[in-house]
Write a protein that holds these residues in place. Structure first.
Motif, PDB file in Angstrom:
ATOM      1  N   GLU A  51       5.275  62.767  -5.662  1.00  0.00           N
ATOM      2  CA  GLU A  51       5.123  61.644  -4.367  1.00  0.00           C
ATOM      3  C   GLU A  51       5.338  62.251  -2.919  1.00  0.00           C
ATOM      4  O   GLU A  51       6.030  61.995  -2.444  1.00  0.00           O
ATOM      5  CB  GLU A  51       5.851  60.517  -4.638  1.00  0.00           C
ATOM      6  CG  GLU A  51       5.624  59.895  -5.947  1.00  0.00           C
ATOM      7  CD  GLU A  51       6.451  58.895  -6.217  1.00  0.00           C
ATOM      8  OE1 GLU A  51       6.390  57.801  -6.341  1.00  0.00           O
ATOM      9  OE2 GLU A  51       7.544  59.387  -6.692  1.00  0.00           O
ATOM     10  N   PRO A  52       4.844  63.591  -2.633  1.00  0.00           N
ATOM     11  CA  PRO A  52       5.079  64.287  -1.618  1.00  0.00           C
ATOM     12  C   PRO A  52       4.889  63.287  -0.189  1.00  0.00           C
ATOM     13  O   PRO A  52       5.343  63.696   0.585  1.00  0.00           O
ATOM     14  CB  PRO A  52       4.323  65.471  -1.849  1.00  0.00           C
ATOM     15  CG  PRO A  52       3.381  65.253  -2.586  1.00  0.00           C
ATOM     16  CD  PRO A  52       3.804  64.490  -3.627  1.00  0.00           C
ATOM     17  N   HIS A  53       3.828  62.433  -0.426  1.00  0.00           N
ATOM     18  CA  HIS A  53       3.184  61.753   0.450  1.00  0.00           C
ATOM     19  C   HIS A  53       4.343  60.861   1.063  1.00  0.00           C
ATOM     20  O   HIS A  53       4.560  60.490   2.347  1.00  0.00           O
ATOM     21  CB  HIS A  53       2.042  60.856   0.261  1.00  0.00           C
ATOM     22  CG  HIS A  53       2.298  60.109  -0.813  1.00  0.00           C
ATOM     23  ND1 HIS A  53       2.158  60.371  -2.195  1.00  0.00           N
ATOM     24  CD2 HIS A  53       2.353  58.429  -0.934  1.00  0.00           C
ATOM     25  CE1 HIS A  53       2.487  59.373  -2.849  1.00  0.00           C
ATOM     26  NE2 HIS A  53       2.809  58.418  -2.177  1.00  0.00           N
ATOM     27  N   ALA A  54       5.235  60.269   0.050  1.00  0.00           N
ATOM     28  CA  ALA A  54       6.447  59.483   0.453  1.00  0.00           C
ATOM     29  C   ALA A  54       7.408  60.092   1.594  1.00  0.00           C
ATOM     30  O   ALA A  54       7.967  59.426   2.492  1.00  0.00           O
ATOM     31  CB  ALA A  54       7.195  58.976  -0.673  1.00  0.00           C
ATOM     32  N   PHE A  55       7.479  61.341   1.156  1.00  0.00           N
ATOM     33  CA  PHE A  55       8.519  62.233   1.919  1.00  0.00           C
ATOM     34  C   PHE A  55       8.000  62.384   3.210  1.00  0.00           C
ATOM     35  O   PHE A  55       8.600  62.461   4.374  1.00  0.00           O
ATOM     36  CB  PHE A  55       8.681  63.488   1.205  1.00  0.00           C
ATOM     37  CG  PHE A  55       9.667  63.356   0.025  1.00  0.00           C
ATOM     38  CD1 PHE A  55      10.991  63.689   0.080  1.00  0.00           C
ATOM     39  CD2 PHE A  55       8.851  62.953  -1.145  1.00  0.00           C
ATOM     40  CE1 PHE A  55      11.710  63.524  -1.318  1.00  0.00           C
ATOM     41  CE2 PHE A  55       9.932  62.758  -2.418  1.00  0.00           C
ATOM     42  CZ  PHE A  55      11.028  62.956  -2.252  1.00  0.00           C
ATOM     43  N   ALA A  56       6.544  62.903   3.469  1.00  0.00           N
ATOM     44  CA  ALA A  56       5.816  63.253   4.709  1.00  0.00           C
ATOM     45  C   ALA A  56       5.931  61.887   5.577  1.00  0.00           C
ATOM     46  O   ALA A  56       5.830  62.001   6.619  1.00  0.00           O
ATOM     47  CB  ALA A  56       4.722  63.906   4.348  1.00  0.00           C
TER      48      ALA A  56
END
Length: 113
Positions: A51-56
């Motif tokens: 879930e890299p989008h949550a970090f970004a």
């Protein structure tokens, strides 16, 4: 109730039971997460690998990662405020935060099959 978000490092799963060695801290956090959800808490764990989008999309996490890199993970955010970096909250810290008992936090979650 407080919103708790946990930003985990990149890993294959959040339980810690996959891979060559079992990480007891990941197993503890998986159980605590399920116990908090069962008590109605909004608790979400994000995995950097999945879930890299949550970090970004999180301004405070994105900034922290840009400044300090992924070694700062895991990061726990409560109601939009960073509470802990580089390690998970302890059961005692979660007890203070939620008011739940040690027994409730440490209980083996019941999962229906």
């Amino acid at each position: 109730m407080k919103k708790i978000e946990i930003f985990d490092p990149a890993m294959c799963c959040s339980t810690g039971v996959c891979g060559p060695s079992v990480n007891p801290e990941l197993i503890r956090m998986a159980a605590v997460t399920e116990n908090l959800k069962a008590k109605g808490y909004e608790i979400i764990r994000y995995n950097l690998a999945n879930e890299p989008h949550a970090f970004a999309e999180s301004p405070i996490i994105s900034k922290l990662l840009n400044e300090k890199g992924p070694d700062v993970l895991p990061v726990t955010v409560v109601d939009g405020e960073i509470k802990k970096v580089k390690e998970f909250l302890t059961n005692e810290e979660l007890q203070e935060l939620t008011g739940l008992t040690k027994e409730t936090l440490a209980a083996k979650p019941r999962i229906q099959l």
